[in-house]
Scaffold this motif. Sequence first.
Motif, PDB file in Angstrom:
ATOM      1  N   LEU A  18       0.726  -1.276   0.073  1.00  0.00           N
ATOM      2  CA  LEU A  18      -0.096  -0.011   0.023  1.00  0.00           C
ATOM      3  C   LEU A  18       0.858   1.422  -0.212  1.00  0.00           C
ATOM      4  O   LEU A  18       0.675   2.152  -0.877  1.00  0.00           O
ATOM      5  CB  LEU A  18      -0.925   0.077   1.256  1.00  0.00           C
ATOM      6  CG  LEU A  18      -1.962   0.775   1.249  1.00  0.00           C
ATOM      7  CD1 LEU A  18      -2.998   0.602   0.172  1.00  0.00           C
ATOM      8  CD2 LEU A  18      -2.902   0.764   2.463  1.00  0.00           C
ATOM      9  N   ALA A  19       1.952   1.201   0.845  1.00  0.00           N
ATOM     10  CA  ALA A  19       2.692   2.524   1.080  1.00  0.00           C
ATOM     11  C   ALA A  19       3.469   2.531  -0.349  1.00  0.00           C
ATOM     12  O   ALA A  19       3.502   3.818  -0.824  1.00  0.00           O
ATOM     13  CB  ALA A  19       3.860   2.073   2.115  1.00  0.00           C
ATOM     14  N   GLU A  20       3.921   1.697  -1.147  1.00  0.00           N
ATOM     15  CA  GLU A  20       4.668   1.677  -2.225  1.00  0.00           C
ATOM     16  C   GLU A  20       3.622   2.382  -3.267  1.00  0.00           C
ATOM     17  O   GLU A  20       4.311   2.886  -4.366  1.00  0.00           O
ATOM     18  CB  GLU A  20       5.101   0.232  -2.816  1.00  0.00           C
ATOM     19  CG  GLU A  20       6.319   0.126  -3.030  1.00  0.00           C
ATOM     20  CD  GLU A  20       6.481  -1.369  -3.506  1.00  0.00           C
ATOM     21  OE1 GLU A  20       6.402  -1.790  -4.537  1.00  0.00           O
ATOM     22  OE2 GLU A  20       6.911  -2.155  -2.526  1.00  0.00           O
ATOM     23  N   HIS A  21       2.418   2.025  -3.222  1.00  0.00           N
ATOM     24  CA  HIS A  21       1.514   2.595  -4.334  1.00  0.00           C
ATOM     25  C   HIS A  21       0.807   3.885  -4.019  1.00  0.00           C
ATOM     26  O   HIS A  21      -0.324   3.891  -4.561  1.00  0.00           O
ATOM     27  CB  HIS A  21       0.608   1.302  -4.726  1.00  0.00           C
ATOM     28  CG  HIS A  21       1.595   0.367  -5.682  1.00  0.00           C
ATOM     29  ND1 HIS A  21       2.195  -0.770  -4.978  1.00  0.00           N
ATOM     30  CD2 HIS A  21       1.906   0.094  -6.659  1.00  0.00           C
ATOM     31  CE1 HIS A  21       2.897  -1.251  -5.854  1.00  0.00           C
ATOM     32  NE2 HIS A  21       2.539  -0.910  -6.835  1.00  0.00           N
ATOM     33  N   LEU A  22       0.741   4.239  -2.912  1.00  0.00           N
ATOM     34  CA  LEU A  22       0.137   5.568  -2.463  1.00  0.00           C
ATOM     35  C   LEU A  22      -0.235   6.445  -3.479  1.00  0.00           C
ATOM     36  O   LEU A  22      -1.409   6.886  -3.610  1.00  0.00           O
ATOM     37  CB  LEU A  22       0.359   6.045  -1.210  1.00  0.00           C
ATOM     38  CG  LEU A  22       0.155   5.522   0.173  1.00  0.00           C
ATOM     39  CD1 LEU A  22       0.743   6.383   1.341  1.00  0.00           C
ATOM     40  CD2 LEU A  22      -1.076   5.176   0.342  1.00  0.00           C
ATOM     41  N   ASN A  23       0.760   6.771  -4.228  1.00  0.00           N
ATOM     42  CA  ASN A  23       0.385   7.840  -5.410  1.00  0.00           C
ATOM     43  C   ASN A  23      -0.644   7.648  -6.245  1.00  0.00           C
ATOM     44  O   ASN A  23      -1.342   8.378  -6.782  1.00  0.00           O
ATOM     45  CB  ASN A  23       1.696   8.551  -5.834  1.00  0.00           C
ATOM     46  CG  ASN A  23       2.400   7.249  -6.699  1.00  0.00           C
ATOM     47  OD1 ASN A  23       1.810   6.304  -6.827  1.00  0.00           O
ATOM     48  ND2 ASN A  23       3.398   7.673  -7.309  1.00  0.00           N
ATOM     49  N   GLY A  24      -1.200   6.207  -6.229  1.00  0.00           N
ATOM     50  CA  GLY A  24      -2.139   5.872  -7.188  1.00  0.00           C
ATOM     51  C   GLY A  24      -3.507   6.563  -6.673  1.00  0.00           C
ATOM     52  O   GLY A  24      -4.404   6.528  -7.475  1.00  0.00           O
ATOM     53  N   PHE A  25      -3.528   6.952  -5.432  1.00  0.00           N
ATOM     54  CA  PHE A  25      -4.959   7.700  -5.181  1.00  0.00           C
ATOM     55  C   PHE A  25      -5.208   9.016  -5.981  1.00  0.00           C
ATOM     56  O   PHE A  25      -6.203   9.464  -6.203  1.00  0.00           O
ATOM     57  CB  PHE A  25      -5.070   7.773  -3.535  1.00  0.00           C
ATOM     58  CG  PHE A  25      -5.203   6.795  -2.683  1.00  0.00           C
ATOM     59  CD1 PHE A  25      -6.440   5.762  -3.158  1.00  0.00           C
ATOM     60  CD2 PHE A  25      -4.534   6.353  -1.755  1.00  0.00           C
ATOM     61  CE1 PHE A  25      -6.677   4.949  -2.302  1.00  0.00           C
ATOM     62  CE2 PHE A  25      -4.828   5.402  -0.903  1.00  0.00           C
ATOM     63  CZ  PHE A  25      -5.835   4.525  -1.124  1.00  0.00           C
ATOM     64  N   SER A  26      -4.184   9.420  -6.541  1.00  0.00           N
ATOM     65  CA  SER A  26      -4.052  10.695  -7.398  1.00  0.00           C
ATOM     66  C   SER A  26      -4.784  10.317  -8.590  1.00  0.00           C
ATOM     67  O   SER A  26      -4.755  11.427  -9.630  1.00  0.00           O
ATOM     68  CB  SER A  26      -2.996  11.579  -7.134  1.00  0.00           C
ATOM     69  OG  SER A  26      -1.949  10.879  -8.091  1.00  0.00           O
ATOM     70  N   LYS A  27      -4.915   9.272  -8.968  1.00  0.00           N
ATOM     71  CA  LYS A  27      -5.317   8.756 -10.313  1.00  0.00           C
ATOM     72  C   LYS A  27      -6.899   8.252 -10.278  1.00  0.00           C
ATOM     73  O   LYS A  27      -7.000   7.189  -9.426  1.00  0.00           O
ATOM     74  CB  LYS A  27      -4.551   7.916 -11.176  1.00  0.00           C
ATOM     75  CG  LYS A  27      -3.343   8.391 -11.429  1.00  0.00           C
ATOM     76  CD  LYS A  27      -2.370   7.569 -12.518  1.00  0.00           C
ATOM     77  CE  LYS A  27      -0.691   8.105 -12.670  1.00  0.00           C
ATOM     78  NZ  LYS A  27      -0.071   7.452 -11.701  1.00  0.00           N
TER      79      LYS A  27
END
Length: 400
Positions: free
Chosen positions: A58-67
């Motif tokens: 989850l931490a590694e992919h957090l920036n996916g929340f901006s898409k």
Amino acid sequence: MNRNQQSRQVRLEKLGAYPFERLKNLFAGHVANTDLKPIDAGAGEPRLALPGFVADTLAEHLNGFSKYPSTVGGLALRQAIASWLERRFGLQYVDPQTQVLSANGTREALFAIAHALINPEADVKPNVLMPNPMYQIYLGAAYTAGAEPVFLACTSDNDFAPDLNAVTDEVWRNTALVYVCSPSNPTGWIADAAYFEQLLALADEHDFYIVSDECYSEIYWQHKPVGLLQVAEATGRSGFSRCLVMNSLSKRSALPGMRSGLIAGDADLIARFTKMRSYTGPATPLPLQAVAAAAWSDETHVQQHLAVYRASLQAFFEVYSDVGDIPAGSFFVWLPVADAEAFALAAFEQQAVTVLPGSYLSADESNGMNPGADYIRAALVDGPEQAAELARRLKAVRLI
Ligand SMILES: Cc1ncc(COP(=O)(O)O)c(C=O)c1O
């Protein structure tokens, strides 16, 4: 309210309150025994430790929340799902592009599929067949899609198998969809290959679709459950025609709060469902897709969970009755009692235990019989010690 709004309202009114709402109403004004620590065995909510990879992924992919995520799910997730299906069910090939979708938990998908596959303008209301007792979503889906629910009684007389032989030709002729649940919530019954074969043959003969809810496929006592797609392939069908399966990380990976599951099978049905879902829009957030892909790719945590569920079932039945009564699948126990509601209330008041009356999970058959009326369901989701304590307390319940 105009005529059209009324007809929608009538369909909704056919649905009773959801089982947990009914349970809240049953307990209203009653107090649980304050000398005992409460045990909540009402909801089928796995309460095991979070698998180790969840936080890191989850931490590694957090920036996916901006898409914005796509509704079908990213290819990496669909590939992980397709590979899991191939490994788990020995399938030759599952096409991640055309035969797999991501679901935001299977609940929404099990509901929505009836709306995608049933003709709301049919002259005669199409039948939707389902086990009785059942996961209530099948019933909600059938009513709101304008179909006629037909109940397949699951009783101890037929080892809790939804009885296909009891269905008349007239009912089959007008059947659009059959829901199967294997392993079954709440009875623990598991479909064998012969059961799926019979259902597939009937689907060909009468031209209906099968939706197989396999959410508990990784929780079983002895024999690993077979899946619908597995039997479809073994019997020589190409492309899983007429078949869809749904499975979930809620049970397999003890991640009910993540709301992530899979839909897989017949590419034509997947395409139709995809079109509908592109409007209704249940897309899985990208960081959660990454966790889901990791979960479908790992079996270690699943085996660890299975060991806990087995130990819990064993501990429960060592106290409650005979280990021979252990259900074939799922983490539910489905216990015969004299009166389901009275028992659930007495368990709450006397033993601070929450269980679900079976009557809340079942419907009256046309002959007035209700196959859940004399059962309660308890979920073994807190480990073996708590399961043994639950059994001791349920044994001590007295109906006055
Ligand atoms: C038989 C069955 N199917 C489907 C679900 C839905 O699970 P989820 O929406 O968490 O995937 C549940 C949840 O309790 C269930 O018991």
